[in-house]
Enzyme design. Sequence first.
Site, PDB file in Angstrom:
ATOM      1  N   TYR A 197      59.991 -62.540 -12.359  1.00  0.00           N
ATOM      2  CA  TYR A 197      58.769 -62.206 -11.619  1.00  0.00           C
ATOM      3  C   TYR A 197      58.042 -63.461 -11.137  1.00  0.00           C
ATOM      4  CZ  TYR A 197      54.031 -60.830 -10.527  1.00  0.00           C
ATOM      5  OH  TYR A 197      52.826 -60.672  -9.884  1.00  0.00           O
ATOM      6  N   HIS A 203      45.910 -64.316  -0.365  1.00  0.00           N
ATOM      7  CA  HIS A 203      44.979 -64.043  -1.463  1.00  0.00           C
ATOM      8  C   HIS A 203      43.626 -64.731  -1.273  1.00  0.00           C
ATOM      9  CE1 HIS A 203      48.491 -62.342  -3.295  1.00  0.00           C
ATOM     10  NE2 HIS A 203      47.924 -62.183  -4.469  1.00  0.00           N
ATOM     11  N   ASN A 229      46.952 -67.892 -10.655  1.00  0.00           N
ATOM     12  CA  ASN A 229      46.929 -66.966 -11.773  1.00  0.00           C
ATOM     13  C   ASN A 229      46.252 -67.667 -12.939  1.00  0.00           C
ATOM     14  OD1 ASN A 229      47.526 -64.637 -13.239  1.00  0.00           O
ATOM     15  ND2 ASN A 229      49.568 -64.488 -12.339  1.00  0.00           N
ATOM     16  N   TYR A 271       4.998 -58.664 -33.296  1.00  0.00           N
ATOM     17  CA  TYR A 271       6.401 -59.041 -33.462  1.00  0.00           C
ATOM     18  C   TYR A 271       6.809 -60.246 -32.616  1.00  0.00           C
ATOM     19  CZ  TYR A 271       7.452 -54.600 -35.873  1.00  0.00           C
ATOM     20  OH  TYR A 271       7.505 -53.557 -36.753  1.00  0.00           O
ATOM     21  N   ARG A 308       5.815 -63.117 -34.559  1.00  0.00           N
ATOM     22  CA  ARG A 308       6.281 -63.142 -35.942  1.00  0.00           C
ATOM     23  C   ARG A 308       7.806 -63.152 -36.062  1.00  0.00           C
ATOM     24  NH1 ARG A 308       5.620 -58.067 -39.430  1.00  0.00           N
ATOM     25  NH2 ARG A 308       4.190 -57.536 -37.747  1.00  0.00           N
ATOM     26  N   PHE A 367      46.457 -63.881 -18.336  1.00  0.00           N
ATOM     27  CA  PHE A 367      45.485 -64.020 -17.246  1.00  0.00           C
ATOM     28  C   PHE A 367      44.299 -63.073 -17.386  1.00  0.00           C
ATOM     29  CE2 PHE A 367      48.962 -61.166 -16.076  1.00  0.00           C
ATOM     30  CZ  PHE A 367      48.250 -59.960 -16.034  1.00  0.00           C
ATOM     31  N   GLU A 390      48.158 -53.146 -11.616  1.00  0.00           N
ATOM     32  CA  GLU A 390      47.090 -53.795 -12.383  1.00  0.00           C
ATOM     33  C   GLU A 390      46.013 -52.744 -12.618  1.00  0.00           C
ATOM     34  OE1 GLU A 390      46.383 -57.041  -9.752  1.00  0.00           O
ATOM     35  OE2 GLU A 390      48.445 -57.752 -10.004  1.00  0.00           O
TER      36      GLU A 390
END
Length: 496
Positions: A51, A81, A193, A277, A280, A325, A409
Amino acid sequence: MIYGAHQFTLPDILKVLKDPSQASLDSDAKRRIQASAQNVRSIVDSDRTVYGINTGFGPLCDVKISEQQTAQLQHNLIISHAVGVGDPIDKCTSKLMMIAKIHALSKGFSGVSLEVVERMQLMLNLDIIPVIPSQGSVGASGDLAPLAHMVLPLIGLGKVWQNGNVVASQQVLSAHNLEPLKLGPKEGLGLINGTQFILSNALIGLEKMGYLLDVADLAAAMSLEAYQGSASPYREELHQIRPFAGSIEVAARMRRLLQGSQNLTSHQDCSRVQDPYSMRCVPQVHGASRNAFYHLRDLVETELNSVTDNPIVLSDQEAISGGNFHGQLLAIAIDYAKIAAAELGNISDRRSYLLLEGKFGLPRLLTESSGLDSGFMIPQYTSAALVTENKALCYPASADSIPTSLGQEDHVSMGSISSRTFNTVLDNLVSILAVELMFAAQGIEFRRPMKCSDLVERNFEIIRRKVPKLEQDRLIGEDMQAIAKLITSRSLEVAF
Protein backbone atom coordinates in the site's frame (compact mmCIF):
# COMPACT_ATOMS: atom_id res chain seq x y z
CA MET A 1 20.00 17.80 19.60
CA ILE A 2 19.94 15.08 16.95
CA TYR A 3 16.89 14.50 14.76
CA GLY A 4 15.53 10.99 15.11
CA ALA A 5 17.65 10.09 18.14
CA HIS A 6 17.15 12.78 20.78
CA GLN A 7 13.93 12.54 22.79
CA PHE A 8 12.55 16.03 22.22
CA THR A 9 10.70 17.74 25.06
CA LEU A 10 8.49 20.80 24.83
CA PRO A 11 11.39 23.12 25.83
CA ASP A 12 13.64 21.36 23.30
CA ILE A 13 11.37 21.92 20.34
CA LEU A 14 10.80 25.53 21.33
CA LYS A 15 14.58 26.02 21.23
CA VAL A 16 14.69 24.52 17.72
CA LEU A 17 11.77 26.73 16.71
CA LYS A 18 13.74 29.78 17.79
CA ASP A 19 16.99 28.55 16.22
CA PRO A 20 16.69 25.62 13.76
CA SER A 21 20.45 25.04 13.94
CA GLN A 22 19.90 23.65 17.45
CA ALA A 23 18.92 20.31 15.83
CA SER A 24 20.87 18.45 13.17
CA LEU A 25 21.18 15.16 11.32
CA ASP A 26 24.13 13.07 12.45
CA SER A 27 25.67 10.13 10.56
CA ASP A 28 23.40 7.62 12.30
CA ALA A 29 20.29 9.57 11.37
CA LYS A 30 21.43 9.81 7.77
CA ARG A 31 22.14 6.08 7.72
CA ARG A 32 18.67 5.28 9.05
CA ILE A 33 17.00 7.51 6.47
CA GLN A 34 19.01 6.07 3.59
CA ALA A 35 18.39 2.49 4.71
CA SER A 36 14.64 3.10 4.89
CA ALA A 37 14.59 4.63 1.39
CA GLN A 38 16.54 1.66 0.09
CA ASN A 39 14.03 -0.70 1.68
CA VAL A 40 11.29 1.01 -0.32
CA ARG A 41 13.33 0.75 -3.52
CA SER A 42 13.80 -2.98 -2.89
CA ILE A 43 10.05 -3.43 -2.45
CA VAL A 44 9.41 -1.61 -5.74
CA ASP A 45 12.00 -3.74 -7.53
CA SER A 46 10.48 -6.93 -6.14
CA ASP A 47 7.09 -6.05 -7.66
CA ARG A 48 5.33 -7.03 -4.43
CA THR A 49 2.13 -5.08 -3.81
CA VAL A 50 2.50 -2.72 -0.84
CA TYR A 51 0.00 0.00 0.00
CA GLY A 52 1.12 3.51 -0.88
CA ILE A 53 4.29 2.34 -2.59
CA ASN A 54 2.84 0.78 -5.71
CA THR A 55 -0.90 1.09 -5.11
CA GLY A 56 -3.40 3.91 -5.15
CA PHE A 57 -4.48 5.58 -1.92
CA GLY A 58 -7.48 5.23 0.36
CA PRO A 59 -10.29 3.44 -1.49
CA LEU A 60 -7.94 3.13 -4.50
CA CYS A 61 -5.65 0.79 -2.55
CA ASP A 62 -6.75 -2.04 -4.87
CA VAL A 63 -5.30 -0.28 -7.94
CA LYS A 64 -1.78 -1.49 -8.77
CA ILE A 65 0.68 1.17 -10.01
CA SER A 66 3.54 0.24 -12.31
CA GLU A 67 7.16 0.89 -11.36
CA GLN A 68 7.38 3.53 -14.08
CA GLN A 69 4.45 5.42 -12.57
CA THR A 70 5.51 5.43 -8.90
CA ALA A 71 7.11 8.89 -9.07
CA GLN A 72 4.06 10.37 -10.80
CA LEU A 73 1.88 8.70 -8.17
CA GLN A 74 3.64 10.62 -5.38
CA HIS A 75 3.52 13.95 -7.25
CA ASN A 76 -0.18 13.48 -7.94
CA LEU A 77 -0.76 12.65 -4.28
CA ILE A 78 0.65 16.00 -3.15
CA ILE A 79 -1.16 18.21 -5.63
CA SER A 80 -4.49 16.40 -5.20
CA HIS A 81 -4.37 16.60 -1.41
CA ALA A 82 -3.39 20.29 -1.12
CA VAL A 83 -7.00 21.39 -0.72
CA GLY A 84 -6.90 23.26 2.61
CA VAL A 85 -9.05 26.35 3.12
CA GLY A 86 -9.31 29.20 5.60
CA ASP A 87 -6.78 31.67 6.89
CA PRO A 88 -3.20 30.40 7.00
CA ILE A 89 -1.80 29.19 10.29
CA ASP A 90 0.90 31.39 11.75
CA LYS A 91 4.45 30.98 10.56
CA CYS A 92 5.66 29.51 13.88
CA THR A 93 3.15 26.67 13.67
CA SER A 94 4.24 25.94 10.09
CA LYS A 95 7.86 25.79 11.27
CA LEU A 96 6.91 23.42 14.07
CA MET A 97 5.23 21.14 11.55
CA MET A 98 8.46 20.98 9.54
CA ILE A 99 10.60 20.34 12.63
CA ALA A 100 8.29 17.60 13.89
CA LYS A 101 8.14 15.97 10.45
CA ILE A 102 11.94 15.96 10.07
CA HIS A 103 12.25 14.39 13.51
CA ALA A 104 9.76 11.63 12.64
CA LEU A 105 11.28 10.90 9.23
CA SER A 106 14.74 10.70 10.78
CA LYS A 107 13.77 7.65 12.79
CA GLY A 108 14.06 5.65 9.59
CA PHE A 109 10.68 3.97 9.15
CA SER A 110 9.09 6.17 6.49
CA GLY A 111 11.04 5.44 3.30
CA VAL A 112 11.71 9.10 2.51
CA SER A 113 15.08 9.90 0.94
CA LEU A 114 17.88 11.80 2.66
CA GLU A 115 17.69 14.42 -0.09
CA VAL A 116 14.11 15.28 0.88
CA VAL A 117 14.87 15.45 4.61
CA GLU A 118 17.95 17.59 4.03
CA ARG A 119 15.97 19.94 1.78
CA MET A 120 13.40 20.43 4.54
CA GLN A 121 16.19 21.16 7.00
CA LEU A 122 17.76 23.62 4.57
CA MET A 123 14.43 25.39 4.10
CA LEU A 124 14.15 25.78 7.88
CA ASN A 125 17.65 27.23 8.10
CA LEU A 126 16.93 29.62 5.21
CA ASP A 127 13.57 30.58 6.75
CA ILE A 128 11.65 29.30 3.71
CA ILE A 129 8.44 28.42 5.51
CA PRO A 130 5.32 27.11 3.71
CA VAL A 131 1.98 28.90 3.88
CA ILE A 132 -0.49 26.34 5.25
CA PRO A 133 -4.29 26.83 5.38
CA SER A 134 -5.85 26.25 8.78
CA GLN A 135 -8.84 24.14 7.75
CA GLY A 136 -9.37 20.89 5.90
CA SER A 137 -7.92 18.13 8.07
CA VAL A 138 -10.08 15.49 9.75
CA GLY A 139 -7.18 14.34 11.89
CA ALA A 140 -6.84 10.78 10.64
CA SER A 141 -5.03 9.19 7.75
CA GLY A 142 -2.77 11.97 8.88
CA ASP A 143 -3.29 15.71 8.60
CA LEU A 144 -3.37 15.24 4.86
CA ALA A 145 -4.34 18.66 3.51
CA PRO A 146 -2.14 20.78 5.82
CA LEU A 147 0.86 18.52 5.30
CA ALA A 148 0.33 18.52 1.52
CA HIS A 149 0.55 22.32 1.60
CA MET A 150 3.72 21.99 3.70
CA VAL A 151 5.22 19.75 1.00
CA LEU A 152 4.29 21.87 -2.04
CA PRO A 153 7.41 24.10 -1.88
CA LEU A 154 9.61 20.99 -1.99
CA ILE A 155 8.31 20.32 -5.49
CA GLY A 156 8.31 23.98 -6.54
CA LEU A 157 4.63 24.68 -5.95
CA GLY A 158 2.54 26.46 -3.35
CA LYS A 159 3.45 29.56 -1.38
CA VAL A 160 5.89 30.52 1.36
CA TRP A 161 6.32 33.34 3.84
CA GLN A 162 8.79 36.11 3.01
CA ASN A 163 9.10 39.18 5.22
CA GLY A 164 5.54 38.71 6.43
CA ASN A 165 4.19 38.45 2.89
CA VAL A 166 2.92 35.45 0.93
CA VAL A 167 4.97 34.75 -2.22
CA ALA A 168 5.21 31.95 -4.77
CA SER A 169 7.55 29.15 -3.68
CA GLN A 170 9.28 29.02 -7.05
CA GLN A 171 10.30 32.67 -6.74
CA VAL A 172 12.04 32.07 -3.40
CA LEU A 173 13.59 28.75 -4.45
CA SER A 174 15.07 30.40 -7.52
CA ALA A 175 16.53 33.18 -5.40
CA HIS A 176 18.42 30.51 -3.45
CA ASN A 177 19.36 28.50 -6.56
CA LEU A 178 17.26 25.54 -5.43
CA GLU A 179 15.62 23.23 -7.94
CA PRO A 180 12.28 21.55 -7.15
CA LEU A 181 12.63 17.95 -6.02
CA LYS A 182 11.16 14.93 -7.76
CA LEU A 183 9.59 12.60 -5.22
CA GLY A 184 10.38 8.91 -5.32
CA PRO A 185 8.30 5.88 -4.23
CA LYS A 186 6.34 6.44 -1.00
CA GLU A 187 7.93 9.84 -0.39
CA GLY A 188 4.76 11.84 -0.91
CA LEU A 189 2.80 9.54 1.37
CA GLY A 190 5.54 9.57 4.01
CA LEU A 191 5.47 13.36 4.01
CA ILE A 192 1.71 13.95 4.27
CA ASN A 193 0.71 11.00 6.44
CA GLY A 194 1.16 12.05 10.06
CA THR A 195 -0.21 14.12 12.92
CA GLN A 196 2.15 17.09 12.68
CA PHE A 197 -0.65 19.67 12.24
CA ILE A 198 -2.49 18.51 15.38
CA LEU A 199 0.82 18.16 17.21
CA SER A 200 2.16 21.60 16.29
CA ASN A 201 -1.05 23.40 17.25
CA ALA A 202 -1.00 21.49 20.55
CA LEU A 203 2.63 22.49 21.13
CA ILE A 204 1.78 26.16 20.55
CA GLY A 205 -1.20 25.83 22.88
CA LEU A 206 0.81 24.16 25.63
CA GLU A 207 3.42 26.90 25.47
CA LYS A 208 0.66 29.50 25.95
CA MET A 209 -1.23 27.56 28.60
CA GLY A 210 1.79 26.97 30.81
CA TYR A 211 2.24 30.72 31.20
CA LEU A 212 -1.47 31.50 31.51
CA LEU A 213 -1.80 29.02 34.37
CA ASP A 214 0.74 31.13 36.26
CA VAL A 215 -1.00 34.37 35.30
CA ALA A 216 -4.32 32.96 36.55
CA ASP A 217 -2.74 32.27 39.96
CA LEU A 218 -1.44 35.85 40.09
CA ALA A 219 -4.85 37.24 39.13
CA ALA A 220 -6.48 35.18 41.88
CA ALA A 221 -3.96 36.40 44.45
CA MET A 222 -4.46 40.04 43.47
CA SER A 223 -8.23 39.61 43.55
CA LEU A 224 -8.03 38.04 47.01
CA GLU A 225 -5.95 41.01 48.17
CA ALA A 226 -8.52 43.43 46.73
CA TYR A 227 -11.39 41.45 48.28
CA GLN A 228 -9.54 41.06 51.58
CA GLY A 229 -10.35 37.38 51.53
CA SER A 230 -8.86 34.60 53.59
CA ALA A 231 -5.60 32.84 52.77
CA SER A 232 -6.41 29.85 54.99
CA PRO A 233 -7.86 27.75 52.11
CA TYR A 234 -4.32 27.59 50.72
CA ARG A 235 -2.71 26.04 53.81
CA GLU A 236 -0.46 23.10 53.04
CA GLU A 237 -2.04 20.62 55.46
CA LEU A 238 -5.43 21.07 53.79
CA HIS A 239 -4.08 19.93 50.43
CA GLN A 240 -1.88 17.13 51.73
CA ILE A 241 -5.02 15.21 52.71
CA ARG A 242 -6.36 15.49 49.14
CA PRO A 243 -3.03 15.24 47.36
CA PHE A 244 -3.71 16.01 43.71
CA ALA A 245 -0.51 17.30 42.15
CA GLY A 246 -2.15 20.32 40.53
CA SER A 247 -3.93 21.57 43.64
CA ILE A 248 -0.82 21.07 45.80
CA GLU A 249 1.19 23.15 43.33
CA VAL A 250 -1.39 25.92 43.08
CA ALA A 251 -1.83 26.11 46.85
CA ALA A 252 1.93 26.46 47.25
CA ARG A 253 2.02 29.17 44.59
CA MET A 254 -0.82 31.05 46.28
CA ARG A 255 0.98 30.91 49.64
CA ARG A 256 4.07 32.35 47.96
CA LEU A 257 2.04 35.02 46.16
CA LEU A 258 0.36 36.12 49.41
CA GLN A 259 3.33 35.73 51.77
CA GLY A 260 3.83 38.68 54.10
CA SER A 261 0.65 40.53 53.11
CA GLN A 262 -0.14 43.26 55.62
CA ASN A 263 -3.47 43.77 53.90
CA LEU A 264 -4.70 40.20 54.47
CA THR A 265 -3.44 39.86 58.05
CA SER A 266 -5.12 43.14 59.00
CA HIS A 267 -8.56 41.58 58.93
CA GLN A 268 -7.92 37.90 59.63
CA ASP A 269 -10.13 38.04 62.74
CA CYS A 270 -13.09 39.59 60.91
CA SER A 271 -16.60 38.08 61.08
CA ARG A 272 -16.51 36.58 57.58
CA VAL A 273 -16.53 32.80 58.01
CA GLN A 274 -15.59 31.85 54.46
CA ASP A 275 -15.26 33.35 51.01
CA PRO A 276 -17.21 32.46 47.86
CA TYR A 277 -15.93 29.48 45.90
CA SER A 278 -14.12 31.50 43.25
CA MET A 279 -11.84 32.90 45.98
CA ARG A 280 -11.72 29.82 48.18
CA CYS A 281 -11.40 26.99 45.63
CA VAL A 282 -8.54 28.35 43.51
CA PRO A 283 -6.25 25.36 44.25
CA GLN A 284 -8.96 22.88 43.30
CA VAL A 285 -10.05 24.63 40.08
CA HIS A 286 -6.71 25.96 38.88
CA GLY A 287 -5.17 22.69 40.05
CA ALA A 288 -7.53 20.65 37.89
CA SER A 289 -6.48 22.77 34.92
CA ARG A 290 -2.82 22.16 35.74
CA ASN A 291 -3.44 18.42 35.88
CA ALA A 292 -4.96 18.59 32.37
CA PHE A 293 -1.99 20.62 31.15
CA TYR A 294 0.51 18.07 32.46
CA HIS A 295 -1.46 15.18 30.97
CA LEU A 296 -1.53 16.78 27.53
CA ARG A 297 2.15 17.73 27.76
CA ASP A 298 3.11 14.11 28.47
CA LEU A 299 1.06 12.83 25.52
CA VAL A 300 2.37 15.51 23.17
CA GLU A 301 5.97 14.68 24.04
CA THR A 302 5.24 11.02 23.31
CA GLU A 303 3.73 11.96 19.95
CA LEU A 304 6.59 14.30 19.16
CA ASN A 305 9.00 11.37 19.41
CA SER A 306 6.83 8.92 17.48
CA VAL A 307 6.47 7.77 13.88
CA THR A 308 2.95 8.58 12.71
CA ASP A 309 2.78 7.78 9.01
CA ASN A 310 1.60 4.68 7.12
CA PRO A 311 2.73 2.18 6.03
CA ILE A 312 5.67 1.71 8.38
CA VAL A 313 8.67 0.27 6.54
CA LEU A 314 10.43 -2.21 8.83
CA SER A 315 12.75 -3.82 6.29
CA ASP A 316 13.14 -4.57 2.59
CA GLN A 317 10.75 -7.45 3.17
CA GLU A 318 8.14 -5.93 5.46
CA ALA A 319 5.95 -2.83 5.41
CA ILE A 320 3.07 -2.77 7.90
CA SER A 321 -0.12 -0.93 7.06
CA GLY A 322 -1.47 0.30 10.39
CA GLY A 323 -3.06 3.29 12.06
CA ASN A 324 -0.27 5.33 13.66
CA PHE A 325 -1.58 8.37 11.78
CA HIS A 326 -4.83 8.44 13.79
CA GLY A 327 -5.07 11.61 15.87
CA GLN A 328 -7.43 10.35 18.58
CA LEU A 329 -4.60 9.81 21.08
CA LEU A 330 -4.07 13.58 21.12
CA ALA A 331 -7.55 14.78 20.20
CA ILE A 332 -9.31 13.67 23.39
CA ALA A 333 -6.59 15.12 25.62
CA ILE A 334 -6.61 18.41 23.68
CA ASP A 335 -10.36 18.71 24.17
CA TYR A 336 -9.81 18.02 27.88
CA ALA A 337 -7.12 20.71 28.08
CA LYS A 338 -9.38 23.10 26.18
CA ILE A 339 -12.07 22.67 28.84
CA ALA A 340 -9.42 23.17 31.50
CA ALA A 341 -8.30 26.44 29.90
CA ALA A 342 -11.90 27.63 29.58
CA GLU A 343 -12.47 26.96 33.28
CA LEU A 344 -9.60 29.26 34.19
CA GLY A 345 -11.58 31.98 32.45
CA ASN A 346 -14.87 30.92 34.00
CA ILE A 347 -13.63 31.25 37.59
CA SER A 348 -11.68 34.42 36.74
CA ASP A 349 -14.89 36.09 35.57
CA ARG A 350 -16.60 35.12 38.83
CA ARG A 351 -13.83 36.79 40.85
CA SER A 352 -14.12 39.89 38.68
CA TYR A 353 -17.84 39.98 39.39
CA LEU A 354 -17.29 39.76 43.15
CA LEU A 355 -15.00 42.79 43.05
CA LEU A 356 -17.78 44.88 41.45
CA GLU A 357 -20.48 44.14 44.03
CA GLY A 358 -19.49 46.92 46.41
CA LYS A 359 -18.92 44.75 49.49
CA PHE A 360 -16.33 44.68 52.28
CA GLY A 361 -15.04 48.19 51.77
CA LEU A 362 -14.97 48.27 47.97
CA PRO A 363 -17.20 50.78 46.13
CA ARG A 364 -19.77 49.51 43.65
CA LEU A 365 -18.24 48.99 40.20
CA LEU A 366 -14.90 49.92 41.77
CA THR A 367 -15.49 53.63 41.33
CA GLU A 368 -16.28 56.26 43.97
CA SER A 369 -18.52 58.21 41.60
CA SER A 370 -20.73 55.40 40.32
CA GLY A 371 -23.87 56.75 38.76
CA LEU A 372 -22.24 59.61 36.96
CA ASP A 373 -19.53 57.14 36.02
CA SER A 374 -20.13 53.55 34.91
CA GLY A 375 -16.73 52.53 36.23
CA PHE A 376 -15.86 48.93 35.50
CA MET A 377 -19.40 47.77 34.73
CA ILE A 378 -18.94 46.94 31.06
CA PRO A 379 -15.56 45.19 30.99
CA GLN A 380 -17.26 42.40 32.93
CA TYR A 381 -19.71 42.11 30.01
CA THR A 382 -16.72 41.55 27.74
CA SER A 383 -15.36 38.94 30.12
CA ALA A 384 -18.74 37.20 30.31
CA ALA A 385 -19.06 37.16 26.53
CA LEU A 386 -15.63 35.59 26.13
CA VAL A 387 -16.35 33.02 28.83
CA THR A 388 -19.50 31.95 27.01
CA GLU A 389 -17.70 31.91 23.66
CA ASN A 390 -15.12 29.61 25.19
CA LYS A 391 -17.85 27.33 26.49
CA ALA A 392 -19.22 27.05 22.96
CA LEU A 393 -15.73 26.29 21.66
CA CYS A 394 -15.41 23.49 24.21
CA TYR A 395 -17.65 21.18 22.21
CA PRO A 396 -15.37 18.13 21.92
CA ALA A 397 -14.48 17.74 18.27
CA SER A 398 -12.96 14.37 19.18
CA ALA A 399 -16.45 13.08 19.98
CA ASP A 400 -17.42 13.45 16.33
CA SER A 401 -16.46 11.44 13.27
CA ILE A 402 -17.56 11.66 9.65
CA PRO A 403 -16.49 8.82 7.33
CA THR A 404 -14.19 9.80 4.48
CA SER A 405 -12.45 8.11 1.56
CA LEU A 406 -15.61 6.23 0.47
CA GLY A 407 -15.75 4.58 3.90
CA GLN A 408 -12.19 3.27 3.88
CA GLU A 409 -11.43 5.85 6.55
CA ASP A 410 -14.63 5.34 8.50
CA HIS A 411 -13.52 6.78 11.85
CA VAL A 412 -11.54 10.00 12.11
CA SER A 413 -10.41 12.04 15.13
CA MET A 414 -11.20 15.64 14.13
CA GLY A 415 -8.19 16.45 16.34
CA SER A 416 -7.17 19.21 13.96
CA ILE A 417 -10.30 21.12 14.98
CA SER A 418 -9.64 20.40 18.66
CA SER A 419 -6.12 21.79 18.38
CA ARG A 420 -7.17 24.95 16.53
CA THR A 421 -10.00 25.81 18.93
CA PHE A 422 -7.70 25.05 21.88
CA ASN A 423 -5.61 28.04 20.83
CA THR A 424 -8.68 30.23 20.30
CA VAL A 425 -9.82 29.47 23.87
CA LEU A 426 -6.37 30.40 25.17
CA ASP A 427 -6.35 33.67 23.22
CA ASN A 428 -9.75 34.55 24.73
CA LEU A 429 -8.42 33.64 28.18
CA VAL A 430 -5.77 36.36 27.86
CA SER A 431 -8.48 39.03 27.65
CA ILE A 432 -10.51 37.50 30.50
CA LEU A 433 -7.48 37.53 32.80
CA ALA A 434 -6.65 41.08 31.69
CA VAL A 435 -10.07 42.19 32.93
CA GLU A 436 -9.55 40.52 36.30
CA LEU A 437 -6.09 42.02 36.72
CA MET A 438 -7.48 45.46 35.87
CA PHE A 439 -10.26 45.07 38.48
CA ALA A 440 -7.90 43.65 41.11
CA ALA A 441 -5.41 46.51 40.71
CA GLN A 442 -8.25 49.01 41.10
CA GLY A 443 -9.54 47.17 44.17
CA ILE A 444 -6.12 47.21 45.81
CA GLU A 445 -6.16 51.04 45.56
CA PHE A 446 -8.97 51.04 48.13
CA ARG A 447 -6.91 49.01 50.63
CA ARG A 448 -4.23 51.65 50.98
CA PRO A 449 -2.20 52.48 53.00
CA MET A 450 -1.93 48.76 53.81
CA LYS A 451 0.56 46.85 51.70
CA CYS A 452 0.00 43.60 49.91
CA SER A 453 2.58 40.85 49.56
CA ASP A 454 5.85 41.71 47.84
CA LEU A 455 4.97 39.71 44.70
CA VAL A 456 1.54 41.28 44.42
CA GLU A 457 3.00 44.77 44.97
CA ARG A 458 5.62 44.23 42.25
CA ASN A 459 3.01 43.11 39.75
CA PHE A 460 0.69 45.93 40.82
CA GLU A 461 3.48 48.38 39.94
CA ILE A 462 4.02 46.70 36.55
CA ILE A 463 0.33 47.18 35.79
CA ARG A 464 0.26 50.74 37.09
CA ARG A 465 3.13 51.74 34.83
CA LYS A 466 0.77 51.05 31.92
CA VAL A 467 -2.66 51.64 33.44
CA PRO A 468 -3.29 54.33 36.09
CA LYS A 469 -6.02 54.18 38.72
CA LEU A 470 -9.48 54.92 37.32
CA GLU A 471 -10.73 58.17 38.85
CA GLN A 472 -13.49 58.83 36.31
CA ASP A 473 -14.72 57.22 33.11
CA ARG A 474 -12.22 57.00 30.27
CA LEU A 475 -11.44 54.63 27.40
CA ILE A 476 -10.82 51.66 29.63
CA GLY A 477 -10.92 49.38 26.60
CA GLU A 478 -7.41 50.65 25.94
CA ASP A 479 -6.48 49.76 29.53
CA MET A 480 -7.70 46.20 28.97
CA GLN A 481 -5.60 45.95 25.83
CA ALA A 482 -2.54 47.31 27.65
CA ILE A 483 -2.83 44.66 30.36
CA ALA A 484 -3.45 41.95 27.75
CA LYS A 485 -0.21 43.06 26.12
CA LEU A 486 1.59 42.71 29.47
CA ILE A 487 0.36 39.12 29.51
CA THR A 488 1.26 38.23 25.93
CA SER A 489 4.69 39.90 26.23
CA ARG A 490 5.31 37.92 29.45
CA SER A 491 6.02 41.11 31.39
CA LEU A 492 4.32 40.03 34.61
CA GLU A 493 6.32 38.41 37.39
CA VAL A 494 4.68 35.01 37.70
CA ALA A 495 7.55 32.51 37.67
CA PHE A 496 9.07 31.75 41.06
